[in-house]
Design a protein around this motif. Structure first.
Motif, PDB file in Angstrom:
ATOM      1  N   TYR A  49     -12.732   7.801  20.866  1.00 27.31           N
ATOM      2  CA  TYR A  49     -13.022   7.112  19.610  1.00 27.31           C
ATOM      3  C   TYR A  49     -12.767   8.032  18.421  1.00 27.31           C
ATOM      4  N   ASP A  50     -12.616   7.415  17.268  1.00 34.73           N
ATOM      5  CA  ASP A  50     -12.445   8.144  16.020  1.00 34.73           C
ATOM      6  C   ASP A  50     -13.788   8.132  15.296  1.00 34.73           C
ATOM      7  N   LYS A  51     -14.268   9.281  14.858  1.00 35.37           N
ATOM      8  CA  LYS A  51     -15.576   9.357  14.188  1.00 35.37           C
ATOM      9  C   LYS A  51     -15.626   8.484  12.939  1.00 35.37           C
ATOM     10  N   ARG A  52     -14.472   8.228  12.343  1.00 33.86           N
ATOM     11  CA  ARG A  52     -14.447   7.365  11.163  1.00 33.86           C
ATOM     12  C   ARG A  52     -14.809   5.929  11.508  1.00 33.86           C
ATOM     13  N   THR A 109     -17.411   5.158  13.315  1.00 35.25           N
ATOM     14  CA  THR A 109     -18.835   5.104  13.606  1.00 35.25           C
ATOM     15  C   THR A 109     -19.686   4.754  12.388  1.00 35.25           C
ATOM     16  N   SER A 129     -23.445   0.747  10.955  1.00 36.39           N
ATOM     17  CA  SER A 129     -23.949   1.850  11.792  1.00 36.39           C
ATOM     18  C   SER A 129     -24.787   1.317  12.944  1.00 36.39           C
ATOM     19  N   TRP A 137     -22.473  -0.062  15.604  1.00 37.32           N
ATOM     20  CA  TRP A 137     -21.891   1.013  16.402  1.00 37.32           C
ATOM     21  C   TRP A 137     -22.909   1.538  17.417  1.00 37.32           C
ATOM     22  N   SER A 170     -17.980  10.336  26.182  1.00 41.13           N
ATOM     23  CA  SER A 170     -17.417   9.854  24.922  1.00 41.13           C
ATOM     24  C   SER A 170     -16.806  11.046  24.214  1.00 41.13           C
ATOM     25  N   ALA A 210     -14.582  12.218  20.846  1.00 36.37           N
ATOM     26  CA  ALA A 210     -13.994  11.904  19.546  1.00 36.37           C
ATOM     27  C   ALA A 210     -12.596  12.504  19.468  1.00 36.37           C
ATOM     28  N   ASP A 229     -11.187  14.105  17.219  1.00 35.92           N
ATOM     29  CA  ASP A 229     -11.083  15.419  16.591  1.00 35.92           C
ATOM     30  C   ASP A 229     -11.838  16.506  17.357  1.00 35.92           C
ATOM     31  N   GLU A 230     -12.361  16.181  18.528  1.00 34.92           N
ATOM     32  CA  GLU A 230     -13.107  17.139  19.338  1.00 34.92           C
ATOM     33  C   GLU A 230     -12.200  17.800  20.371  1.00 34.92           C
TER      34      GLU A 230
END
Length: 185
Positions: free
Chosen positions: A103-106, A108, A141, A144, A164, A166, A168-169
């Motif tokens: 998933y992309d944190k954006r 969430t 939020s 999500w 899970s 992200a 960018d992780e």
């Protein structure tokens, strides 16, 4: 979304199912570097015909196509309006299924930037959202969080190990923790 699997008996056969709301492509399990390079090339070049997601279609195809027990990595964002619990239970009775959410944190939470046009990539429908509204941001939020809780409950109910990750992780850390928690099975 992708369903990757490997034969557990020899630990060196690998195959993949690419899916959307239908089976897009199936590469049966085989051995060898040439086959692995083919899968990598397909992963890099693959563009789905459809934009929807139906995980139950992929799981049904998978359990019908592969009779020998294998380890399966179900890789998806798991944003699916269909209930895939029953098909996941059936797959877990025959195979070792590991779910990996990417998933992309954006996705969430909503930023406070005023009016924002949002488009559902699966249906193509668009609408304007007032992100200045604290109530709107809180509702998003909450959606999500509840979705994540529901997904975790489904995986627990079906005895599916999951992680899970992200976008960018560092995925290696999350996967190492997953496999450490799995222990030897």
């Amino acid at each position: 979304a992708t369903l990757a699997y490997s034969a557990i008996t020899n630990n060196d056969k690998i195959g993949v199912i690419f899916f959307s709301d239908k089976i897009e492509k199936f590469i049966p399990p085989k051995k060898g570097k040439k086959h692995i390079l083919l899968i990598i090339r397909e992963l890099l070049d693959f563009t789905p015909e459809n934009q929807g997601t139906d995980i139950s279609v992929a799981l049904r195809y998978f359990t019908d196509a592969l009779k020998k027990r294998c380890t399966t990595f179900l890789i998806s964002d798991f944003i699916d309006t269909h209930d895939f619990t029953r098909q996941l239970q059936i797959a877990c009775n025959r195979h070792d299924v590991i779910a990996i959410q990417v998933y992309d944190k954006r996705d969430t939470s909503l930023p406070d930037v005023g009016l924002m046009r949002m488009t559902d990539l699966e249906t193509g429908t668009s609408r304007w959202i007032n992100t200045s509204s604290r109530r709107t941001r809180q509702a998003f939020s909450r959606w999500w969080y509840e979705r994540q809780q529901s997904m975790s409950e489904t995986f627990s109910k079906c005895r599916v190990d999951h992680a899970s990750i992200a976008t960018d992780e560092d995925f290696a850390h999350s996967l190492m923790a997953l496999f450490k928690n799995r222990g030897v099975r």
